[in-house]
Design an enzyme around this catalytic site. Structure first.
Site, mmCIF file in Angstrom:
data_model
loop_
_atom_site.group_PDB
_atom_site.id
_atom_site.type_symbol
_atom_site.label_atom_id
_atom_site.label_comp_id
_atom_site.label_asym_id
_atom_site.label_seq_id
_atom_site.Cartn_x
_atom_site.Cartn_y
_atom_site.Cartn_z
ATOM 1 N N ASP A 80 0.875 -1.168 0.000
ATOM 2 C CA ASP A 80 0.000 0.000 0.000
ATOM 3 C C ASP A 80 0.922 1.231 0.000
ATOM 4 O O ASP A 80 2.104 1.127 0.352
ATOM 5 C CB ASP A 80 -0.894 -0.023 1.240
ATOM 6 C CG ASP A 80 -1.756 1.215 1.358
ATOM 7 O OD1 ASP A 80 -2.345 1.627 0.341
ATOM 8 O OD2 ASP A 80 -1.842 1.778 2.468
ATOM 9 N N ASP A 139 -0.068 5.024 0.956
ATOM 10 C CA ASP A 139 -0.255 6.047 1.977
ATOM 11 C C ASP A 139 -0.130 5.481 3.389
ATOM 12 O O ASP A 139 -0.803 4.506 3.738
ATOM 13 C CB ASP A 139 -1.623 6.700 1.817
ATOM 14 C CG ASP A 139 -1.811 7.306 0.425
ATOM 15 O OD1 ASP A 139 -0.796 7.503 -0.258
ATOM 16 O OD2 ASP A 139 -2.961 7.554 0.037
#
Length: 271
Positions: A18, A20
């Site tokens: 991922d 963020d």
């Protein structure tokens, strides 16, 4: 023990990240709000609203309802934007905005996975125009990101593919099929409970700076919990890091404009 496909070639593995709060310390989609304002794409009110959304995201993470509201807001906000202008703004401001936000621990993990022969794949709900240059900067092999519908060079406001929740896991499975990844020996990293399907899709899931829901789930399943808290500029870690092609193109364009301006100014002075 390595798994083999029918022609006896060892299956490949990958590490899915991922973006963020896993690789970078902020929301990538919101980090460019001031740059978009300076480029005339949004007004001051939208900048302030994005700053507030960034604060909420950093303090408590974003649950499903918040992510849906953010998706609707960003989709409506970018309706009518010129795609090429967005790409140029991202390229011109990428290093200033994103480079200082990258976690040193994440950069080290990316290096370790590459050294082990694994592909590194960034899987993010942010738009491809933002995620792809960041992926190139980080040396990722592939990127999965949200794709907006484009009509005549502008965003329509509709979403072609939303890289979120189960959609992320499905994209990971499809990529594994086309690239020959053995997911049982692959890795995944995320901070959000909404990425639980992606974490469940691999044999080695890790939770990073987890929100409350994912921390609870990770502890219950015995998954390793990692804390990343040292943002560092990639240029400090890897001085020889190549500049992404998009940044080079934007820099060349800016240099060309500056040179043309200088020629015009010199000619005017002579006249």
């Amino acid at each position: 023990m390595l798994d083999y496909v029918e022609n006896h070639v060892p299956m490949r593995t990958a590490a899915f990240f991922d973006l963020d709060k896993t690789i970078i310390a902020k929301s990538s989609a919101l980090a460019f709000s001031r740059s978009f304002y300076q480029g005339g794409l949004i007004n001051r009110r939208a900048v302030l609203k994005s700053a507030y959304a960034q604060f909420v995201f950093l303090v408590g993470g974003a649950d499903h309802d918040q992510m849906e509201r953010m998706r609707e807001y960003l989709s409506a906000l970018c309706r009518g934007w010129d795609v090429q202008q967005v790409r140029e703004i991202v390229a011109e401001t990428l290093y200033d905005l994103i480079d200082p936000l990258i976690y040193d621990e994440a950069a080290s993990l990316i290096e370790e996975h590459h050294a082990a022969g694994r592909d590194v794949v960034i899987v993010s709900s942010s738009g491809a125009e933002v995620v792809e240059p960041i992926g190139e900067m980080l040396g990722a092999d592939r990127v999965v990101a949200t794709r907006m519908v484009v009509e005549e060079g502008r965003y329509s406001g509709d979403i072609e593919f939303y890289a979120y929740a189960e959609n992320k896991a499905q994209a990971v499975r499809e990529l594994a099929e086309t690239e020959g990844y053995d997911l049982s020996r692959s890795y995944a990293y995320s901070d959000s409970i909404t990425d639980l399907p992606m974490l469940e899709a691999v044999g080695h899931p890790y939770v990073v700076n987890p929100d409350r829901g994912l921390r609870r789930e990770g502890v219950a399943r015995g998954w390793p919990v990692l804390t990343f808290d040292r943002p560092v500029q990639l240029r400090q870690r890897v001085p020889s890091l190549p500049v992404p092609r998009a940044v080079l193109a934007a820099t060349a364009l800016s240099a060309g404009v500056a040179a043309a301006g200088l020629v015009w100014y010199t000619a005017k002075r002579r006249r």
